[in-house]
Motif scaffolding. Structure first.
Motif, short mmCIF file in Angstrom:
data_model
loop_
_atom_site.label_atom_id
_atom_site.label_comp_id
_atom_site.label_asym_id
_atom_site.label_seq_id
_atom_site.Cartn_x
_atom_site.Cartn_y
_atom_site.Cartn_z
N GLY A 70 4.90 -2.87 -3.68
CA GLY A 70 5.53 -1.86 -2.83
C GLY A 70 4.52 -0.94 -2.19
O GLY A 70 3.30 -1.03 -2.42
N GLY A 71 5.03 -0.02 -1.38
CA GLY A 71 4.16 0.87 -0.61
C GLY A 71 4.04 2.25 -1.22
O GLY A 71 4.86 2.68 -2.03
N GLU A 72 2.99 2.93 -0.83
CA GLU A 72 2.80 4.33 -1.21
C GLU A 72 3.76 5.19 -0.40
O GLU A 72 3.96 4.96 0.79
CB GLU A 72 1.35 4.74 -0.96
CG GLU A 72 1.01 6.15 -1.36
CD GLU A 72 -0.45 6.46 -1.16
OE1 GLU A 72 -0.76 7.64 -0.88
OE2 GLU A 72 -1.28 5.54 -1.27
N ILE A 73 4.35 6.20 -1.04
CA ILE A 73 5.38 7.02 -0.39
C ILE A 73 4.90 8.46 -0.30
O ILE A 73 4.43 9.03 -1.29
CB ILE A 73 6.71 6.95 -1.15
CG1 ILE A 73 7.18 5.49 -1.26
CG2 ILE A 73 7.78 7.79 -0.46
CD1 ILE A 73 8.37 5.31 -2.18
N VAL A 74 5.02 9.04 0.88
CA VAL A 74 4.71 10.45 1.11
C VAL A 74 5.98 11.14 1.59
O VAL A 74 6.60 10.68 2.55
CB VAL A 74 3.58 10.63 2.14
CG1 VAL A 74 3.24 12.10 2.30
CG2 VAL A 74 2.35 9.83 1.74
N SER A 75 6.36 12.22 0.91
CA SER A 75 7.64 12.87 1.19
C SER A 75 7.44 14.33 1.59
O SER A 75 6.63 15.04 1.00
CB SER A 75 8.55 12.81 -0.05
OG SER A 75 8.79 11.48 -0.44
N TRP A 76 8.22 14.75 2.59
CA TRP A 76 8.26 16.14 3.06
C TRP A 76 9.71 16.59 3.03
O TRP A 76 10.59 15.88 3.53
CB TRP A 76 7.75 16.26 4.49
CG TRP A 76 6.41 15.67 4.79
CD1 TRP A 76 6.04 14.35 4.74
CD2 TRP A 76 5.25 16.38 5.26
NE1 TRP A 76 4.75 14.19 5.13
CE2 TRP A 76 4.23 15.41 5.45
CE3 TRP A 76 4.99 17.72 5.53
CZ2 TRP A 76 2.96 15.76 5.91
CZ3 TRP A 76 3.72 18.07 5.98
CH2 TRP A 76 2.72 17.10 6.17
N GLN A 77 10.00 17.77 2.46
CA GLN A 77 11.37 18.27 2.37
C GLN A 77 11.46 19.74 2.77
O GLN A 77 10.57 20.53 2.41
CB GLN A 77 11.93 18.16 0.95
CG GLN A 77 12.21 16.76 0.48
CD GLN A 77 10.98 16.05 -0.11
OE1 GLN A 77 10.98 14.84 -0.22
NE2 GLN A 77 9.95 16.80 -0.48
N SER A 90 14.66 15.47 4.90
CA SER A 90 13.61 14.71 4.22
C SER A 90 12.92 13.80 5.22
O SER A 90 13.57 12.98 5.88
CB SER A 90 14.21 13.88 3.08
OG SER A 90 13.29 12.95 2.59
N CYS A 91 11.61 13.95 5.35
CA CYS A 91 10.80 13.05 6.16
C CYS A 91 9.96 12.23 5.19
O CYS A 91 9.08 12.76 4.51
CB CYS A 91 9.90 13.82 7.12
SG CYS A 91 10.78 14.80 8.35
N ARG A 92 10.26 10.93 5.13
CA ARG A 92 9.58 10.06 4.17
C ARG A 92 8.76 9.00 4.92
O ARG A 92 9.28 8.34 5.81
CB ARG A 92 10.60 9.39 3.25
CG ARG A 92 9.97 8.65 2.08
CD ARG A 92 10.98 8.30 1.02
NE ARG A 92 11.78 7.13 1.37
CZ ARG A 92 13.07 7.15 1.67
NH1 ARG A 92 13.72 8.30 1.69
NH2 ARG A 92 13.71 6.04 1.96
N PHE A 93 7.50 8.86 4.52
CA PHE A 93 6.61 7.89 5.13
C PHE A 93 6.22 6.87 4.05
O PHE A 93 5.78 7.25 2.96
CB PHE A 93 5.35 8.56 5.67
CG PHE A 93 5.61 9.48 6.84
CD1 PHE A 93 5.48 9.03 8.14
CD2 PHE A 93 5.99 10.80 6.62
CE1 PHE A 93 5.72 9.88 9.21
CE2 PHE A 93 6.24 11.66 7.69
CZ PHE A 93 6.11 11.18 8.99
N VAL A 94 6.38 5.59 4.35
CA VAL A 94 6.03 4.52 3.43
C VAL A 94 4.82 3.77 4.00
O VAL A 94 4.90 3.19 5.09
CB VAL A 94 7.20 3.55 3.21
CG1 VAL A 94 6.81 2.47 2.19
CG2 VAL A 94 8.45 4.29 2.74
N ILE A 95 3.72 3.80 3.26
CA ILE A 95 2.49 3.13 3.67
C ILE A 95 2.42 1.79 2.95
O ILE A 95 2.24 1.73 1.73
CB ILE A 95 1.26 3.97 3.33
CG1 ILE A 95 1.33 5.34 4.03
CG2 ILE A 95 -0.02 3.24 3.71
CD1 ILE A 95 0.24 6.31 3.58
N THR A 96 2.58 0.71 3.71
CA THR A 96 2.52 -0.64 3.16
C THR A 96 1.24 -1.30 3.67
O THR A 96 1.02 -1.38 4.87
CB THR A 96 3.73 -1.48 3.61
OG1 THR A 96 4.93 -0.82 3.21
CG2 THR A 96 3.69 -2.87 2.99
#
Length: 346
Positions: free
Chosen positions: A186-193, A203-209
């Motif tokens: 899976g990918g690394e997840i970066v979350s902003w709330q 929620s702004c969620r970025f998934v780095i694959t």
């Protein structure tokens, strides 16, 4: 950058970014993002969300899917925006190196106490952790032992988080930020709330694959494909983002934030037990999809355990971003004892 490499993959040009605008029941969300580019699908299923969302419309929300007992029926979500951008290395040699996915949701909490509001940073921190707990920290997979006679049914976590938690001041709003590290795939997840109403938060969620040949696990991929350009695109998007609350929501936020403790900025962290387990899980899977040069296929291709430990120790170090607040109290919560610990912390 004219052409990318595996360690410096090329993503979309931010010069081609267009303004994305969303009306959220009077609150206005605006940011810039390049046109989507899905590396696998030709379907135009990205960026098809409506430009205006009524956050008080019950019908737009979907239930939060979870396997734990944290009352998921009290929390649901609605998608506001979605997009994906591919990153590539040298043609024919590296090709596809990964993608960055952006998912913007409105999360709703229906069972807050009558005296609670998401504009209280302590409440937002709690609910953001519950969301992460429901979606990722309770994502377990079947583990294994090196002892062939050990038939214990191990259940290992698939992610370690929250990591690098901090509060950021950004264009008139405070955002809770944290990251989640994959341990098996899976990918690394970066979350902003950030809160937009007493019971709704954005929620702004970025998934780095990331992807590379002979690197089929999170530990090995860290040594093959840099995430620098993925994070650069994320920050370009977030730096362009502006959230203007409706007059009613802004007044309510000022009222709540004036209450004692509501403007505190508690941070979320991992327990020593979680970190220790993550080191073991990441090591045990460090040979997955990877064959070390000079070894036979049936040999052990896992990394040096000391190297994995060093990676996790470095990964969990705080890395303050621009405009981050000084670190406050860190709540080192665990899925097993979350309810008791959060009540004590409050």
């Amino acid at each position: 950058m004219l052409i990318g490499t595996e360690n410096n993959p090329k993503g979309p040009s931010f010069h081609k970014a267009r303004a994305i605008e969303k009306n959220l029941s009077g609150s206005r969300l605006v940011f810039n993002a390049p046109p989507h580019r899905d590396p696998f699908s030709k379907l135009e299923r990205w960026e098809d969300e409506a430009p205006s969302v009524d956050i008080f419309d019950e019908s737009i929300f979907k239930p939060l899917k979870t396997s734990n007992s944290l009352h998921p029926e009290s929390r649901d979500w609605s998608r506001v925006y979605s997009s994906i951008w591919e990153f590539r290395g040298l043609p024919l040699i590296h090709g596809y190196c990964g993608s960055l996915t952006m998912l913007v949701n409105i999360n709703r909490v229906k069972d807050l106490s009558i005296n609670e509001s998401l504009f209280d940073n302590r409440v937002l921190s709690r609910e953001a952790y519950l969301q992460l707990l429901s979606s990722k920290l309770h994502d377990f997979h079947e583990g294994h032992s090196d002892d062939p006679l050990d038939l214990t049914p191990y259940r290992w976590p698939s992610y370690l988080g929250p990591i690098n938690c901090q509060w950021l001041a950004h264009n008139g709003n405070d955002w809770l930020y944290f990251e989640s590290q994959p341990l098996v795939s899976g990918g690394e997840i970066v979350s902003w709330q950030t809160a937009i109403d007493d019971r709704h938060y954005l929620s702004c969620r970025f998934v780095i694959t990331r992807s590379a040949r002979n690197a089929g696990n999170p530990y090995r991929i860290e040594h093959r494909v840099s995430k620098k350009n993925f994070l650069c695109l994320m920050h370009q998007i977030m730096n362009s983002l502006n959230l203007e609350l409706s007059p009613e929501a802004a007044a309510r936020r000022a009222q709540i934030q004036a209450q004692p403790g509501a403007s505190d900025k508690p941070l979320l962290g991992c327990t020593p037990e979680q970190i220790k387990e993550a080191k073991h899980v990441l090591y045990m899977w460090s040979g997955r999809g990877y064959q070390e040069e000079g070894k036979n296929r049936e040999d052990d291709h896992r990394a040096n355990p000391e190297d994995v430990v060093a990676f996790i120790d470095e990964r969990i170090k705080p890395r303050p971003l621009p405009n981050s607040y000084p670190p406050g109290e860190v709540l080192k919560l665990s899925p097993k004892s979350f309810n008791e610990e959060i009540q004590t912390a409050q």
